[in-house]
Write an enzyme that holds these catalytic residues in place. Structure first.
Site, PDB file in Angstrom:
ATOM      1  N   ARG A  59      43.625  45.327  36.637  1.00  0.00           N
ATOM      2  CA  ARG A  59      42.505  45.458  35.688  1.00  0.00           C
ATOM      3  C   ARG A  59      42.585  44.280  34.711  1.00  0.00           C
ATOM      4  NH1 ARG A  59      38.160  47.774  36.314  1.00  0.00           N
ATOM      5  NH2 ARG A  59      38.968  49.872  36.678  1.00  0.00           N
ATOM      6  N   ARG A  84      39.883  41.926  46.980  1.00  0.00           N
ATOM      7  CA  ARG A  84      40.728  42.003  45.781  1.00  0.00           C
ATOM      8  C   ARG A  84      41.996  42.831  46.003  1.00  0.00           C
ATOM      9  NH1 ARG A  84      37.723  45.882  41.270  1.00  0.00           N
ATOM     10  NH2 ARG A  84      37.111  47.562  42.665  1.00  0.00           N
ATOM     11  N   HIS A 154      34.907  37.920  39.146  1.00  0.00           N
ATOM     12  CA  HIS A 154      34.667  38.962  38.130  1.00  0.00           C
ATOM     13  C   HIS A 154      35.546  38.698  36.899  1.00  0.00           C
ATOM     14  CE1 HIS A 154      34.640  42.972  36.381  1.00  0.00           C
ATOM     15  NE2 HIS A 154      34.102  43.562  37.417  1.00  0.00           N
ATOM     16  N   ASP A 197      25.700  46.643  31.357  1.00  0.00           N
ATOM     17  CA  ASP A 197      26.051  46.442  32.762  1.00  0.00           C
ATOM     18  C   ASP A 197      24.805  45.859  33.447  1.00  0.00           C
ATOM     19  OD1 ASP A 197      27.147  46.502  35.269  1.00  0.00           O
ATOM     20  OD2 ASP A 197      27.780  48.600  35.204  1.00  0.00           O
ATOM     21  N   GLU A 254      30.550  37.471  34.971  1.00  0.00           N
ATOM     22  CA  GLU A 254      30.966  37.305  36.358  1.00  0.00           C
ATOM     23  C   GLU A 254      30.054  36.312  37.072  1.00  0.00           C
ATOM     24  OE1 GLU A 254      31.236  41.289  37.994  1.00  0.00           O
ATOM     25  OE2 GLU A 254      31.465  42.086  35.976  1.00  0.00           O
TER      26      GLU A 254
END
Ligand code: BG6
Length: 282
Positions: A59, A84, A154, A197, A254
């Site tokens: 994270r 990832r 990201h 978002d 991102e």
């Protein structure tokens, strides 16, 4: 200098230092989780609650979302794809000069990737660590049929406090709001006072994350979309590997190929998404 480090649980990362910067890149996910030029505090945010666990994305830093950004059409597949959490190989490294180190990490299709996504591919991340950070994510289609990808570098950026920052450079872009599922037009700079978002589209300019003492500039190539994300209070409390107040010190910008900026790649053709990140002290 490039050193391979190993945590007690077997998690491996590359520790890179030169006269201009220090960086750390996990082999799992080719995940850059630390980058600090010597004239600045770390640019990338890393969750204090992040576990460095095999099979789980870190994270913070720069997770690579690939070959899809967000959820796939099949809800049983992992959000943001499998790159990832896959193990990459270090395929090249070079100390260009005392201030510049370059590395390439590579991921190829495998039996397990073909079960999730039925195409043969080579994915490489070329990283340049210096007083700026450059990331080039190149997708090559090694299959006999064309495929389509959405993707993102990201990046989680470290900030002094969410109430002190704003984002410049997206003022004339439209965006898809993932919270309302509606399309809007951005007017002016982006400030944060609630969950954000969004997928910005049709981006032509550099993006600037302006903080009290510094400004981070993000320039993208091979991309006309960017995601801006801050989970705010409630989502942050629900998120894995994130402390409750973590949303105050991070914001994601991102570098992406998302929505109509998805890329169709023909057999033996490639597409490269490039992000160039630098900091200036104010
Ligand atoms: C962002 C999405 O890119 O990634 C958010 O826009 C999502 O909706 C966030 O919550 C984090 O995703 P994950 O899978 O790393 O928890």
């Amino acid at each position: 200098m490039i050193n391979l480090q190993k945590l007690k649980n077997g998690f491996e990362y590359l520790d890179i230092s030169n006269k201009s910067a220090h960086a750390k890149i996990a082999l799992q996910g080719a995940h850059i989780f630390h980058y600090a030029p010597h004239n600045s505090d770390p640019l990338l945010w890393l969750s204090q609650a992040s576990d460095f666990e095999l099979g789980k994305a870190i994270r913070g830093g720069v997770p690579i979302c690939w070959p899809w950004f967000g959820m796939s059409e099949n809800p049983e597949l992992p959000q943001h794809g499998f790159a990832r959490t896959s193990m990459w190989q270090l395929s090249a490294s070079s100390e260009i000069d005392a201030h510049t180190t370059e590395l390439t990490l590579t991921l190829k299709h495998s039996k397990s990737s073909l079960k999730l996504w039925p195409y043969r591919f080579e994915l490489s991340l070329h990283v340049r660590v210096s007083d700026t950070l450059t990331m080039e994510l190149k997708t090559t289609n090694l299959d006999e049929k064309p495929f389509k990808i959405t993707q993102a570098l990201h990046s989680y950026f470290q900030i002094s406090d969410i109430s002190h920052v704003h984002i410049e450079g997206l003022g004339k872009s439209s965006y898809f709001d993932a919270l309302t599922q509606e399309q809007y037009q951005q007017n002016g700079d982006i400030e944060f006072y609630q969950e954000v978002d969004r997928i910005y589209q049709g981006i032509k300019h550099e993006i600037r994350l302006v903080d009290i003492k510094r400004q981070i500039v993000i320039k993208n190539e091979g991309s006309s979309s960017a995601v801006v994300w801050n989970p705010w209070i409630e989502k942050c409390a629900r998120m894995s590997a994130m402390n409750n107040d973590a949303y105050r010190t991070m914001v994601c910008i991102e570098s992406a190929n998302a929505l109509e900026d998805a890329k169709a790649i023909a057999p033996l053709q490639s597409h490269t998404l490039k992000a160039y990140i630098e900091v200036t002290n104010l």
